[in-house]
Motif scaffolding. Structure first.
Motif, mmCIF file in Angstrom:
data_model
loop_
_atom_site.group_PDB
_atom_site.id
_atom_site.type_symbol
_atom_site.label_atom_id
_atom_site.label_comp_id
_atom_site.label_asym_id
_atom_site.label_seq_id
_atom_site.Cartn_x
_atom_site.Cartn_y
_atom_site.Cartn_z
ATOM 1 N N MET A 64 0.816 -1.201 0.000
ATOM 2 C CA MET A 64 0.000 0.000 0.000
ATOM 3 C C MET A 64 0.858 1.264 0.000
ATOM 4 N N ASP A 65 1.943 1.241 0.767
ATOM 5 C CA ASP A 65 2.840 2.400 0.805
ATOM 6 C C ASP A 65 3.496 2.623 -0.559
ATOM 7 N N ALA A 66 3.919 1.512 -1.189
ATOM 8 C CA ALA A 66 4.549 1.627 -2.510
ATOM 9 C C ALA A 66 3.565 2.164 -3.538
ATOM 10 N N LEU A 67 2.351 1.630 -3.533
ATOM 11 C CA LEU A 67 1.346 2.088 -4.493
ATOM 12 C C LEU A 67 0.989 3.555 -4.268
ATOM 13 N N LYS A 68 0.988 3.984 -3.025
ATOM 14 C CA LYS A 68 0.709 5.390 -2.727
ATOM 15 C C LYS A 68 1.761 6.295 -3.350
ATOM 16 N N VAL A 69 3.026 5.910 -3.191
ATOM 17 C CA VAL A 69 4.114 6.689 -3.784
ATOM 18 C C VAL A 69 4.032 6.650 -5.306
ATOM 19 N N PHE A 70 3.773 5.466 -5.855
ATOM 20 C CA PHE A 70 3.668 5.341 -7.308
ATOM 21 C C PHE A 70 2.566 6.260 -7.844
ATOM 22 N N GLY A 71 1.441 6.290 -7.119
ATOM 23 C CA GLY A 71 0.331 7.131 -7.551
ATOM 24 C C GLY A 71 0.675 8.600 -7.481
ATOM 25 N N GLU A 72 1.341 9.032 -6.408
ATOM 26 C CA GLU A 72 1.714 10.431 -6.252
ATOM 27 C C GLU A 72 2.684 10.874 -7.350
ATOM 28 N N LEU A 73 3.523 9.949 -7.799
ATOM 29 C CA LEU A 73 4.483 10.257 -8.869
ATOM 30 C C LEU A 73 3.851 10.180 -10.259
ATOM 31 N N GLY A 74 2.622 9.669 -10.332
ATOM 32 C CA GLY A 74 2.009 9.445 -11.635
ATOM 33 C C GLY A 74 2.596 8.248 -12.352
ATOM 34 N N TYR A 75 3.292 7.401 -11.606
ATOM 35 C CA TYR A 75 3.976 6.229 -12.175
ATOM 36 C C TYR A 75 2.992 5.095 -12.432
ATOM 37 N N VAL A 76 2.060 4.885 -11.522
ATOM 38 C CA VAL A 76 1.040 3.849 -11.655
ATOM 39 C C VAL A 76 -0.307 4.454 -11.257
ATOM 40 N N THR A 77 -1.267 4.373 -12.156
ATOM 41 C CA THR A 77 -2.623 4.827 -11.863
ATOM 42 C C THR A 77 -3.481 3.626 -11.484
ATOM 43 N N ALA A 78 -4.689 3.886 -11.024
ATOM 44 C CA ALA A 78 -5.598 2.788 -10.693
ATOM 45 C C ALA A 78 -5.876 1.923 -11.911
ATOM 46 N N GLN A 79 -5.966 2.552 -13.072
ATOM 47 C CA GLN A 79 -6.197 1.797 -14.306
ATOM 48 C C GLN A 79 -4.990 0.920 -14.644
ATOM 49 N N LEU A 132 -2.888 -0.389 -12.480
ATOM 50 C CA LEU A 132 -2.819 -1.482 -11.515
ATOM 51 C C LEU A 132 -3.710 -2.639 -11.933
ATOM 52 N N ALA A 133 -4.877 -2.323 -12.437
ATOM 53 C CA ALA A 133 -5.813 -3.368 -12.854
ATOM 54 C C ALA A 133 -5.279 -4.175 -14.034
ATOM 55 N N ALA A 134 -4.369 -3.588 -14.796
ATOM 56 C CA ALA A 134 -3.847 -4.262 -15.993
ATOM 57 C C ALA A 134 -2.575 -5.057 -15.719
ATOM 58 N N ILE A 135 -1.998 -4.936 -14.530
ATOM 59 C CA ILE A 135 -0.768 -5.666 -14.213
ATOM 60 C C ILE A 135 -1.089 -7.141 -14.001
ATOM 61 N N PRO A 136 -0.420 -8.044 -14.712
ATOM 62 C CA PRO A 136 -0.687 -9.474 -14.535
ATOM 63 C C PRO A 136 -0.377 -9.946 -13.117
ATOM 64 N N VAL A 137 -1.275 -10.733 -12.566
ATOM 65 C CA VAL A 137 -1.103 -11.365 -11.255
ATOM 66 C C VAL A 137 -1.384 -12.857 -11.426
ATOM 67 N N LEU A 138 -0.530 -13.692 -10.871
ATOM 68 C CA LEU A 138 -0.707 -15.136 -11.018
ATOM 69 C C LEU A 138 -2.094 -15.550 -10.537
ATOM 70 N N GLU A 139 -2.799 -16.296 -11.372
ATOM 71 C CA GLU A 139 -4.169 -16.674 -11.040
ATOM 72 C C GLU A 139 -4.231 -17.704 -9.916
ATOM 73 N N SER A 140 -3.272 -18.596 -9.864
ATOM 74 C CA SER A 140 -3.251 -19.642 -8.837
ATOM 75 C C SER A 140 -2.239 -19.282 -7.755
ATOM 76 N N GLN A 141 -2.465 -19.785 -6.566
ATOM 77 C CA GLN A 141 -1.553 -19.504 -5.454
ATOM 78 C C GLN A 141 -0.749 -20.753 -5.108
ATOM 79 N N GLY A 157 5.969 -3.595 -19.651
ATOM 80 C CA GLY A 157 6.800 -2.687 -18.896
ATOM 81 C C GLY A 157 6.752 -3.043 -17.424
ATOM 82 N N ARG A 158 6.701 -2.024 -16.564
ATOM 83 C CA ARG A 158 6.755 -2.286 -15.124
ATOM 84 C C ARG A 158 5.487 -2.957 -14.619
#
Length: 253
Positions: A89-104, A106-115, A162-163
């Motif tokens: 959460m802290d990292a995402l907050k900084v990313f958002g403040e920098l304009g590096y990662v928006t909410a849109q 974040l939703a597009a970043i691949p996340v492993l479907e299985s755990q 990308g990132r």
């Protein structure tokens, strides 16, 4: 199904065809640690660092080993500790403040479907497990051959991500298709082998043999065609107007 004793041969064929500067790395996901596999030798600042370490060692990691990399724990769908959730959460907050990662974004970043409980790493050449993903550290000319292989194996162009760099692993796991990662500023800070002119190409383990066969053929074809085009350039710069046949004859074919 590829038997484990073929991985050494496949790794050698890939390294030769692409003239790789770094050995291919195998990554696997498991609910248990295979026999004779230990944990990583050192703590790492980010999970992607394990990619570099796996070029020379075989080891198994759990969420605890990734505890300094909240982003990697997130993309790899590992069990998050409360501290990792706070870091994320802290990292995402900084990313958002920098304009590096928006909410849109974040939703597009691949996340492993299985755990899974463990992530396994090894040089492909001596992998004791069946790889889910194989990573190649490549340069632009090598990526050319790999993109051509993807067109032929999968009938599509590989996506270029990308990132964050670690998202290439869930991208390939979730889709079963190869992908290119251009890295991220974090991965380029943590990995010595991810130089300014390098990228990461990820191959689904289930298609490794098919990719190796196509890469061998395409690498040889590119070598021949490069000579062909170099000869034509020389002739044109000398004032000649060679036909294709004349250029082929100049190659001695």
């Amino acid at each position: 199904m590829i038997s484990e004793n073929t991985y050494s041969g496949l790794a050698a064929r890939l390294a030769k065809s692409l003239d790789l500067g770094q050995p291919p790395v195998a990554i696997g996901f498991s609910s248990s640690i295979p026999t004779d596999m230990c944990g990583p030798a050192d703590r790492v600042p980010a999970g992607c660092r394990f990619w570099e370490d796996a070029a020379g060692a075989t080891f198994a990691t759990s969420a605890r080993d990734h505890n300094l990399c909240a982003i990697g724990v997130y993309t790899h769908h590992l069990q998050q500790s409360p501290a990792q959730q706070t870091d994320l959460m802290d990292a995402l907050k900084v990313f958002g403040e920098l304009g590096y990662v928006t909410a849109q974004d974040l939703a597009a970043i691949p996340v492993l479907e299985s755990q899974h409980a463990y992530v396994l790493y090894s040089p492909l050449s001596r992998s004791p497990f069946v790889p889910d993903v194989v990573l190649l550290f490549v340069q632009a000319n090598q990526s050319l051959i790999l993109s051509e292989a993807t067109q032929q194996v999968e009938n599509q162009n590989p996506p270029a991500l990308g990132r964050p760099a670690c998202a290439v692993v869930p991208q390939v796991m979730n889709t079963g298709r190869a992908a290119l990662s251009l890295g991220c500023c974090g991965a380029r800070a943590y990995l010595d082998i991810l130089t300014d002119d390098a990228a990461v190409f990820a191959i689904p383990g289930a298609k490794l043999e098919a990719y190796t066969e196509r890469i061998e053929t395409l690498a040889k074809a590119n070598q021949v065609l490069s000579t062909f085009h170099q000869l034509r350039r020389r002739d044109v710069e000398d004032g000649k107007t060679p036909t294709v046949q004349e250029s082929l004859l100049a190659m001695g074919t």
